[in-house]
Design an enzyme around this catalytic site. Structure first.
Site, PDB file in Angstrom:
ATOM      1  N   GLU A 108       0.575  -1.236  -0.085  1.00 39.64           N
ATOM      2  CA  GLU A 108      -0.032  -0.063  -0.030  1.00 39.64           C
ATOM      3  C   GLU A 108       0.768   1.411   0.191  1.00 39.64           C
ATOM      4  O   GLU A 108       1.978   1.338   0.457  1.00 39.64           O
ATOM      5  CB  GLU A 108      -0.933   0.039   0.979  1.00 39.64           C
ATOM      6  CG  GLU A 108      -1.877  -1.313   1.203  1.00 39.64           C
ATOM      7  CD  GLU A 108      -2.981  -1.212   2.233  1.00 39.64           C
ATOM      8  OE1 GLU A 108      -3.856  -1.977   2.160  1.00 39.64           O
ATOM      9  OE2 GLU A 108      -2.877  -0.490   3.361  1.00 39.64           O
ATOM     10  N   CYS A 121       3.269   8.565   1.084  1.00 41.21           N
ATOM     11  CA  CYS A 121       4.034   7.661   2.091  1.00 41.21           C
ATOM     12  C   CYS A 121       4.302   6.081   1.112  1.00 41.21           C
ATOM     13  O   CYS A 121       3.230   5.730   0.917  1.00 41.21           O
ATOM     14  CB  CYS A 121       2.983   7.486   3.319  1.00 41.21           C
ATOM     15  SG  CYS A 121       3.747   6.398   4.646  1.00 41.21           S
ATOM     16  N   CYS A 128       6.795  -6.627   7.171  1.00 40.28           N
ATOM     17  CA  CYS A 128       8.036  -6.146   8.015  1.00 40.28           C
ATOM     18  C   CYS A 128       8.669  -7.087   8.809  1.00 40.28           C
ATOM     19  O   CYS A 128       7.947  -7.786   9.505  1.00 40.28           O
ATOM     20  CB  CYS A 128       7.538  -4.737   8.687  1.00 40.28           C
ATOM     21  SG  CYS A 128       8.961  -3.822   9.662  1.00 40.28           S
ATOM     22  N   CYS A 132       7.209  -4.228  16.110  1.00 36.79           N
ATOM     23  CA  CYS A 132       6.863  -3.310  16.855  1.00 36.79           C
ATOM     24  C   CYS A 132       5.312  -3.648  17.558  1.00 36.79           C
ATOM     25  O   CYS A 132       4.567  -3.821  16.385  1.00 36.79           O
ATOM     26  CB  CYS A 132       6.766  -1.826  16.268  1.00 36.79           C
ATOM     27  SG  CYS A 132       8.745  -1.514  15.665  1.00 36.79           S
ATOM     28  N   CYS A 135       2.151  -1.759  16.016  1.00 37.61           N
ATOM     29  CA  CYS A 135       1.858  -1.407  14.343  1.00 37.61           C
ATOM     30  C   CYS A 135       1.224  -2.674  13.691  1.00 37.61           C
ATOM     31  O   CYS A 135       1.787  -3.844  13.968  1.00 37.61           O
ATOM     32  CB  CYS A 135       3.450  -1.314  13.693  1.00 37.61           C
ATOM     33  SG  CYS A 135       3.566  -1.021  12.068  1.00 37.61           S
ATOM     34  N   CYS A 356      -1.222   6.221   9.579  1.00 36.94           N
ATOM     35  CA  CYS A 356      -0.156   5.553   9.880  1.00 36.94           C
ATOM     36  C   CYS A 356      -0.102   4.635  10.814  1.00 36.94           C
ATOM     37  O   CYS A 356      -0.717   4.336  11.659  1.00 36.94           O
ATOM     38  CB  CYS A 356       0.717   6.740  11.127  1.00 36.94           C
ATOM     39  SG  CYS A 356       2.174   7.053  10.789  1.00 36.94           S
TER      40      CYS A 356
HETATM   41  N1  SAH Z   1      10.042   0.882  10.045  1.00 33.49           N
HETATM   42  C1  SAH Z   1      10.108   2.339   9.862  1.00 33.49           C
HETATM   43  C2  SAH Z   1       9.185   2.726   8.714  1.00 33.49           C
HETATM   44  C3  SAH Z   1       7.574   2.456   9.149  1.00 33.49           C
HETATM   45  S1  SAH Z   1       6.563   2.807  10.136  1.00 33.49           S
HETATM   46  C4  SAH Z   1      10.150   3.235  11.036  1.00 33.49           C
HETATM   47  O1  SAH Z   1       9.819   2.189  12.123  1.00 33.49           O
HETATM   48  O2  SAH Z   1      10.060   4.123  11.163  1.00 33.49           O
HETATM   49  C5  SAH Z   1       6.036   4.439   9.942  1.00 33.49           C
HETATM   50  C6  SAH Z   1       5.760   4.975  11.298  1.00 33.49           C
HETATM   51  O3  SAH Z   1       4.602   5.005  11.725  1.00 33.49           O
HETATM   52  C7  SAH Z   1       6.648   4.655  12.556  1.00 33.49           C
HETATM   53  O4  SAH Z   1       7.104   5.889  13.111  1.00 33.49           O
HETATM   54  C8  SAH Z   1       5.576   3.869  13.284  1.00 33.49           C
HETATM   55  O5  SAH Z   1       6.210   3.883  14.481  1.00 33.49           O
HETATM   56  C9  SAH Z   1       4.478   4.548  13.323  1.00 33.49           C
HETATM   57  N2  SAH Z   1       3.354   3.600  13.426  1.00 33.49           N
HETATM   58  C10 SAH Z   1       3.284   2.266  13.391  1.00 33.49           C
HETATM   59  N3  SAH Z   1       2.020   1.895  13.804  1.00 33.49           N
HETATM   60  C11 SAH Z   1       1.486   2.999  14.364  1.00 33.49           C
HETATM   61  C12 SAH Z   1      -0.029   3.063  14.812  1.00 33.49           C
HETATM   62  N4  SAH Z   1      -0.898   2.152  15.029  1.00 33.49           N
HETATM   63  N5  SAH Z   1      -0.285   4.266  15.030  1.00 33.49           N
HETATM   64  C13 SAH Z   1       0.332   5.460  14.671  1.00 33.49           C
HETATM   65  N6  SAH Z   1       1.524   5.210  14.163  1.00 33.49           N
HETATM   66  C14 SAH Z   1       2.109   4.125  14.067  1.00 33.49           C
END
Ligand code: SAH
Length: 383
Positions: A108, A121, A128, A132, A135, A356
Site C-alpha cells: 500500500e 508515504c 516487515c 513493533c 503496528c 500511519c
Molecule cells: N520501519 C520504519 C518505517 C515504517 S513505520 C519505522 O519504524 O520508522 C512509520 C511510522 O508509523 C513509524 O514511526 C511507526 O512507529 C508509526 N506507526 C506504526 N504503527 C502505528 C500506529 N498504529 N499508530 C500510529 N503510528 C504508527
C-alpha cells in the site's frame, strides 16, 4: 545490489527472464546499461524522462531514440511497473493505492495532502521483519524486500494518477519512507529508489523533502550518513530501554544510548546542518505521561531534534488505546517549553485505513507470524 533488484523483478515477469527492467535503474544503473550496449551516457537522461516524467512503458513511443535503438531495447529491456489494483480516496483528500506484486503479495501507498504540501508515504518491504507491538504491518509478518522498480513504481503510479488530472502542477512535494517495512533493512534498493526520486530528469525532489524513517537500525544509519543526504526520522516511541524493548523489540539489539550516538553521527556527517525527526506514537497510559516527556528531554539532549507526536491509530486486535487530547497537549507543552520543535500529527485517512500504522497490504507471510497471532487471539477468546 542491482542484481538483487533485477532477480526479484525477473522472477515477477516469469516469461522474459533475460530482460532488464529499466524502471528499477537509477542514473548510474542506466548509464552502465547503455555503456554495455555501446551507447552514450546521455541516453540515461532520455530514458529517465520517458519512464518517470512521461510515464511511458513502450519503447516505440520514445521518439527521440532511433528505430534501431528502440528495437534493441525491446529485445533486451522492459519497463514493468507493479499493477495498481485499487485506488481509494478519503473524504479528507488522502488517497490510497494498493499495488499487486508477484507471488500474491500486495503493498500500500498513501498520499496525504496538507495545504501546499503533498506527501506520498511509500512502502519498502512486503510486510516487515520487525515486530513493533503497536503496528499493524508487524502482524502481517514478512515476505521479502521490494525491488527498486517496486519502490519507485509507487511514486510513479501516484504521479501518473495526479498528472492525468492536474497537468504541470506539482502535487507530490514530499516522499516519506514510512509505509510498510523497515527501509534500512532494504538498504541498496531504497538508496537507488531515492536516487531516482531526487534526479532532476525524473521527479526532481529535493533531498530534504525525501525522508527515510527507521526503527533504529544503527549500522544502516551510519551507512546512510555517508551514502545519501536525505532527511532522517527515527521511531523512538519510548524514553527508557525497558519500555522501548517492549514497543520496539529492535531496541534489544540497538539500545537507546547507541541509537542516540548514531543520531549524533548522522547530524555531524551532514556538516552540522541536519536535524533528526523523532517519531513518538502516543499510547494511552503507556508512554504518554509528563514523566515520560521529561525523560525524553534527557534522551534528546545534545541531538538537534524535532519531535512528531503521532496519536496512535487503532487497528483490529490492537492492544493499545490512543492517548487523550489532554495527555498529548501536556506532553507537547513540556517539549515545547524546553525548546524542542514538536508537532502533533493530525490523523488522516483513517476512513480508508490509510493512517500511519494501518497499512497491511497482503503479505504471503514467511515468518508464521500471522498464525502465531491468530493462535494467541483464539487463546484469549477462550479465557
Ligand atoms: N520501519 C520504519 C518505517 C515504517 S513505520 C519505522 O519504524 O520508522 C512509520 C511510522 O508509523 C513509524 O514511526 C511507526 O512507529 C508509526 N506507526 C506504526 N504503527 C502505528 C500506529 N498504529 N499508530 C500510529 N503510528 C504508527
Amino acid at each position: 545490489m542491482q542484481n538483487d533488484d533485477q532477480s526479484s523483478v525477473t522472477e515477477a515477469s516469469g516469461n522474459s527472464p533475460a530482460k532488464v527492467n529499466l524502471l528499477g535503474l537509477d542514473r548510474r544503473g542506466l548509464e552502465a546499461f547503455f555503456a554495455d550496449m555501446g551507447e552514450k551516457a546521455f541516453r540515461a537522461s532520455q530514458l529517465l524522462k520517458w519512464i518517470h516524467q512521461l510515464g511511458v512503458d513502450d519503447f516505440d513511443e520514445m521518439t527521440n531514440l532511433s528505430k534501431a535503438l528502440r528495437t534493441k531495447l525491446q529485445a533486451h529491456a522492459e519497463i514493468r511497473a507493479p499493477q495498481v489494483v485499487l485506488d481509494q480516496g478519503s473524504s479528507d483528500g488522502t488517497h490510497k493505492w494498493v499495488l499487486r506484486l508477484d507471488g500474491g503479495n500486495h503493498i500500500e501507498t498513501v498520499f496525504i495532502p496538507d495545504g501546499e504540501r503533498g506527501t506520498l508515504c511509500v512502502s519498502s518491504q512486503v510486510g516487515c521483519a520487525l515486530e513493533c507491538s503497536f503496528c499493524s504491518t508487524a502482524r502481517q509478518g514478512f515476505n521479502r524486500n521490494l525491488s527498486v522498480a517496486e519502490i519507485i513504481g509507487q511514486l510513479r503510479a501516484a504521479y501518473t494518477f495526479f498528472n492525468a488530472r492536474h497537468r504541470d502542477e506539482r502535487i507530490i512535494t514530499n516522499v516519506v519512507l514510512m509505509g510498510m517495512g523497515e527501509p534500512l533493512l532494504n538498504f541498496e534498493n531504497v538508496i537507488a529508489a531515492m536516487n531516482i526520486m531526487t534526479d532532476d530528469d525524473s521527479y526532481g525532489l529535493s533531498k530534504r523533502r525525501v525522508t527515510l524513517s527507521t526503527a533504529g537500525v544503527v549500522p544502516g544509519m551510519d551507512r546512510l550518513a555517508v551514502e545519501a543526504d536525505v532527511s532522517l526520522a527515527v521511531s523512538l516511541h519510548a524514553p527508557t530501554d525497558e519500555l522501548r524493548n517492549e514497543l520496539v523489540p529492535l531496541n534489544r539489539k540497538y539500545p537507546i544510548k547507541e541509537l542516540m550516538e548514531a543520531c549524533k553521527r548522522y547530524v555531524q556527517a551532514g556538516s552540522g546542518k541536519r536535524k533528526i525527526t523523532f517519531e513518538y506514537v502516543m499510547l494511552d497510559g503507556v508512554n504518554d505521561t509528563p514523566e515520560h516527556a521529561r525523560q525524553l528531554l534527557k534522551v534528546l539532549k545534545g541531538v538537534p531534534s524535532k519531535v512528531n507526536l503521532i496519536p496512535f491509530n487503532p487497528f483490529p486486535q490492537g492492544k493499545y488505546q490512543r492517548s487523550s487530547n489532554k495527555a498529548i497537549e501536556t506532553f507537547w507543552r513540556i517539549l515545547m517549553d524546553a525548546g524542542i520543535t514538536t508537532v502533533t500529527r493530525r490523523t488522516r485517512g483513517d476512513d480508508i485505513d490509510a493512517a500511519c500504522g494501518q497499512l497491511v497490504g497482503k503479505v504471503q507471510d514467511r515468518t508464521k507470524r500471522q498464525q502465531r497471532y491468530a493462535a494467541q487471539e483464539s487463546d484469549q477468546g477462550g479465557l
